[in-house]
Design a protein around this motif. Structure first.
Motif, PDB file in Angstrom:
ATOM      1  N   ASN A  10       0.708  -1.155  -0.210  1.00  0.00           N
ATOM      2  CA  ASN A  10       0.017  -0.049  -0.005  1.00  0.00           C
ATOM      3  C   ASN A  10       0.893   1.455  -0.098  1.00  0.00           C
ATOM      4  OD1 ASN A  10      -2.493  -1.256  -0.040  1.00  0.00           O
ATOM      5  ND2 ASN A  10      -2.402  -1.693   1.974  1.00  0.00           N
ATOM      6  N   ASP A  11       1.814   1.457   0.913  1.00  0.00           N
ATOM      7  CA  ASP A  11       2.664   2.666   0.769  1.00  0.00           C
ATOM      8  C   ASP A  11       4.209   2.391   0.896  1.00  0.00           C
ATOM      9  OD1 ASP A  11       3.301   5.196   1.093  1.00  0.00           O
ATOM     10  OD2 ASP A  11       2.706   5.626   3.128  1.00  0.00           O
ATOM     11  N   ALA A  12       4.987   3.252   0.417  1.00  0.00           N
ATOM     12  CA  ALA A  12       6.486   2.728   0.467  1.00  0.00           C
ATOM     13  C   ALA A  12       7.137   4.171   0.249  1.00  0.00           C
ATOM     14  CB  ALA A  12       6.960   1.796  -0.552  1.00  0.00           C
ATOM     15  N   THR A  13       6.458   5.221   0.749  1.00  0.00           N
ATOM     16  CA  THR A  13       6.955   6.543   0.747  1.00  0.00           C
ATOM     17  C   THR A  13       8.001   6.935   1.529  1.00  0.00           C
ATOM     18  OG1 THR A  13       5.344   7.607   1.870  1.00  0.00           O
ATOM     19  CG2 THR A  13       5.251   7.689  -0.581  1.00  0.00           C
ATOM     20  N   MET A  14       8.039   6.163   2.876  1.00  0.00           N
ATOM     21  CA  MET A  14       8.998   6.326   4.005  1.00  0.00           C
ATOM     22  C   MET A  14       9.932   5.248   4.002  1.00  0.00           C
ATOM     23  SD  MET A  14       8.237   9.449   4.964  1.00  0.00           S
ATOM     24  CE  MET A  14       8.929   9.462   6.566  1.00  0.00           C
ATOM     25  N   THR A  15       9.330   3.944   3.717  1.00  0.00           N
ATOM     26  CA  THR A  15      10.103   2.598   3.970  1.00  0.00           C
ATOM     27  C   THR A  15      10.071   1.896   2.536  1.00  0.00           C
ATOM     28  OG1 THR A  15       9.368   2.409   6.202  1.00  0.00           O
ATOM     29  CG2 THR A  15      10.392   0.385   5.436  1.00  0.00           C
ATOM     30  N   GLU A  16      11.282   1.446   2.349  1.00  0.00           N
ATOM     31  CA  GLU A  16      11.497   0.632   1.058  1.00  0.00           C
ATOM     32  C   GLU A  16      11.169  -0.828   1.363  1.00  0.00           C
ATOM     33  OE1 GLU A  16      14.826   1.256  -1.914  1.00  0.00           O
ATOM     34  OE2 GLU A  16      15.472  -0.618  -1.002  1.00  0.00           O
ATOM     35  N   VAL A  47      10.578  -7.448  -6.597  1.00  0.00           N
ATOM     36  CA  VAL A  47      10.069  -5.844  -6.568  1.00  0.00           C
ATOM     37  C   VAL A  47      10.532  -5.235  -5.389  1.00  0.00           C
ATOM     38  CG1 VAL A  47       7.727  -5.011  -6.393  1.00  0.00           C
ATOM     39  CG2 VAL A  47       7.924  -7.120  -7.273  1.00  0.00           C
ATOM     40  N   VAL A  48      10.988  -4.111  -5.882  1.00  0.00           N
ATOM     41  CA  VAL A  48      11.410  -3.116  -5.008  1.00  0.00           C
ATOM     42  C   VAL A  48      10.703  -1.964  -5.096  1.00  0.00           C
ATOM     43  CG1 VAL A  48      13.307  -1.491  -4.132  1.00  0.00           C
ATOM     44  CG2 VAL A  48      13.819  -3.903  -5.225  1.00  0.00           C
ATOM     45  N   VAL A  49       9.855  -1.361  -4.016  1.00  0.00           N
ATOM     46  CA  VAL A  49       9.171  -0.426  -3.744  1.00  0.00           C
ATOM     47  C   VAL A  49       9.784   0.592  -2.902  1.00  0.00           C
ATOM     48  CG1 VAL A  49       6.622   0.496  -3.532  1.00  0.00           C
ATOM     49  CG2 VAL A  49       7.276  -1.999  -4.165  1.00  0.00           C
ATOM     50  N   GLY A  50       9.817   2.018  -3.038  1.00  0.00           N
ATOM     51  CA  GLY A  50      10.534   2.928  -2.294  1.00  0.00           C
ATOM     52  C   GLY A  50       9.900   4.213  -2.733  1.00  0.00           C
ATOM     53  N   ALA A  51      10.662   5.116  -2.051  1.00  0.00           N
ATOM     54  CA  ALA A  51      10.190   6.702  -2.453  1.00  0.00           C
ATOM     55  C   ALA A  51      10.601   7.044  -3.943  1.00  0.00           C
ATOM     56  CB  ALA A  51      10.874   7.717  -1.613  1.00  0.00           C
ATOM     57  N   GLY A  52       9.603   7.772  -4.580  1.00  0.00           N
ATOM     58  CA  GLY A  52       9.962   8.222  -5.992  1.00  0.00           C
ATOM     59  C   GLY A  52      10.859   9.607  -6.072  1.00  0.00           C
ATOM     60  N   ALA A  53      10.741   9.793  -7.255  1.00  0.00           N
ATOM     61  CA  ALA A  53      11.338  11.166  -7.416  1.00  0.00           C
ATOM     62  C   ALA A  53      10.675  12.526  -7.057  1.00  0.00           C
ATOM     63  CB  ALA A  53      11.843  11.165  -9.061  1.00  0.00           C
ATOM     64  N   SER A  87      15.132  -5.522 -16.193  1.00  0.00           N
ATOM     65  CA  SER A  87      14.392  -4.647 -15.109  1.00  0.00           C
ATOM     66  C   SER A  87      13.762  -3.471 -15.626  1.00  0.00           C
ATOM     67  CB  SER A  87      15.178  -4.380 -14.108  1.00  0.00           C
ATOM     68  OG  SER A  87      16.341  -3.475 -14.254  1.00  0.00           O
ATOM     69  N   VAL A  88      12.810  -3.007 -14.969  1.00  0.00           N
ATOM     70  CA  VAL A  88      11.808  -1.877 -15.482  1.00  0.00           C
ATOM     71  C   VAL A  88      11.711  -1.141 -14.464  1.00  0.00           C
ATOM     72  CG1 VAL A  88       9.685  -2.571 -15.650  1.00  0.00           C
ATOM     73  CG2 VAL A  88      10.284  -0.983 -17.079  1.00  0.00           C
ATOM     74  N   GLU A  89      11.688   0.350 -14.500  1.00  0.00           N
ATOM     75  CA  GLU A  89      10.927   1.036 -13.257  1.00  0.00           C
ATOM     76  C   GLU A  89       9.554   1.927 -13.744  1.00  0.00           C
ATOM     77  OE1 GLU A  89      13.916   4.262 -12.884  1.00  0.00           O
ATOM     78  OE2 GLU A  89      15.369   3.007 -12.065  1.00  0.00           O
ATOM     79  N   VAL A  90       8.937   1.980 -12.603  1.00  0.00           N
ATOM     80  CA  VAL A  90       7.660   2.708 -12.818  1.00  0.00           C
ATOM     81  C   VAL A  90       7.335   3.460 -11.664  1.00  0.00           C
ATOM     82  CG1 VAL A  90       5.098   2.296 -13.011  1.00  0.00           C
ATOM     83  CG2 VAL A  90       6.708   0.393 -13.489  1.00  0.00           C
ATOM     84  N   GLU A  91       7.612   4.861 -11.907  1.00  0.00           N
ATOM     85  CA  GLU A  91       7.176   6.053 -11.115  1.00  0.00           C
ATOM     86  C   GLU A  91       5.978   6.125 -10.902  1.00  0.00           C
ATOM     87  OE1 GLU A  91       8.909   8.220  -9.420  1.00  0.00           O
ATOM     88  OE2 GLU A  91      11.082   7.662 -10.085  1.00  0.00           O
ATOM     89  N   GLU A  92       5.186   6.441  -9.815  1.00  0.00           N
ATOM     90  CA  GLU A  92       3.620   6.620  -9.619  1.00  0.00           C
ATOM     91  C   GLU A  92       3.165   7.541 -10.543  1.00  0.00           C
ATOM     92  OE1 GLU A  92       0.608   7.213  -5.943  1.00  0.00           O
ATOM     93  OE2 GLU A  92       2.680   6.932  -5.480  1.00  0.00           O
ATOM     94  N   ASP A  93       2.138   7.239 -11.195  1.00  0.00           N
ATOM     95  CA  ASP A  93       1.190   8.040 -12.253  1.00  0.00           C
ATOM     96  C   ASP A  93       1.937   8.091 -13.455  1.00  0.00           C
ATOM     97  OD1 ASP A  93      -0.683   8.527 -10.425  1.00  0.00           O
ATOM     98  OD2 ASP A  93       0.162  10.250  -9.766  1.00  0.00           O
TER      99      ASP A  93
END
Length: 103
Positions: A10-16, A47-53, A87-93
């Motif tokens: 659900n959320d990974a803006t603070m924790t990867e 899958v690695v989920v963390g803070a975006g740009a 590998s591929v990256e996906v930034e939110e939106d």
């Protein structure tokens, strides 16, 4: 019938989050993050989920060790097929981008 598994982050803006999956062939498996949806069947991938740009947004990186993973963004802007050692990256939106070969 086939086994269907779903993992939702659900959320990974603070924790990867860094998760390695090994999916048995013949089963249906999806990972949903705030920025991406990955659908697989019979593969090994990470899958690695963390803070975006952008502050408050996330970035998801999908890396495939074996097999193929279909990756799309949650807004429907794009879709990519990620193969073994890619590998591929996906930034939110945003659509999937920065596809690369693993070393």
């Amino acid at each position: 019938g086939k086994c269907y598994s779903l993992v939702k982050i659900n959320d990974a803006t603070m924790t990867e989050h860094d998760i390695l999956f090994n999916v048995t062939s013949g089963s249906k498996f999806e990972v949903i993050t705030p920025s991406a949806i990955a659908g697989v069947g019979g593969t090994t991938f990470r899958v690695v989920v963390g803070a975006g740009a952008i502050a408050g947004k996330t970035k998801t990186t999908i890396s495939v060790s074996a097999g193929i993973v279909t990756v799309s963004d949650k807004k429907g802007k794009g879709r990519d097929i990620v193969k073994e050692n890619e590998s591929v990256e996906v930034e939110e939106d945003e659509a999937p981008r920065n596809k690369s070969k693993s070393k």
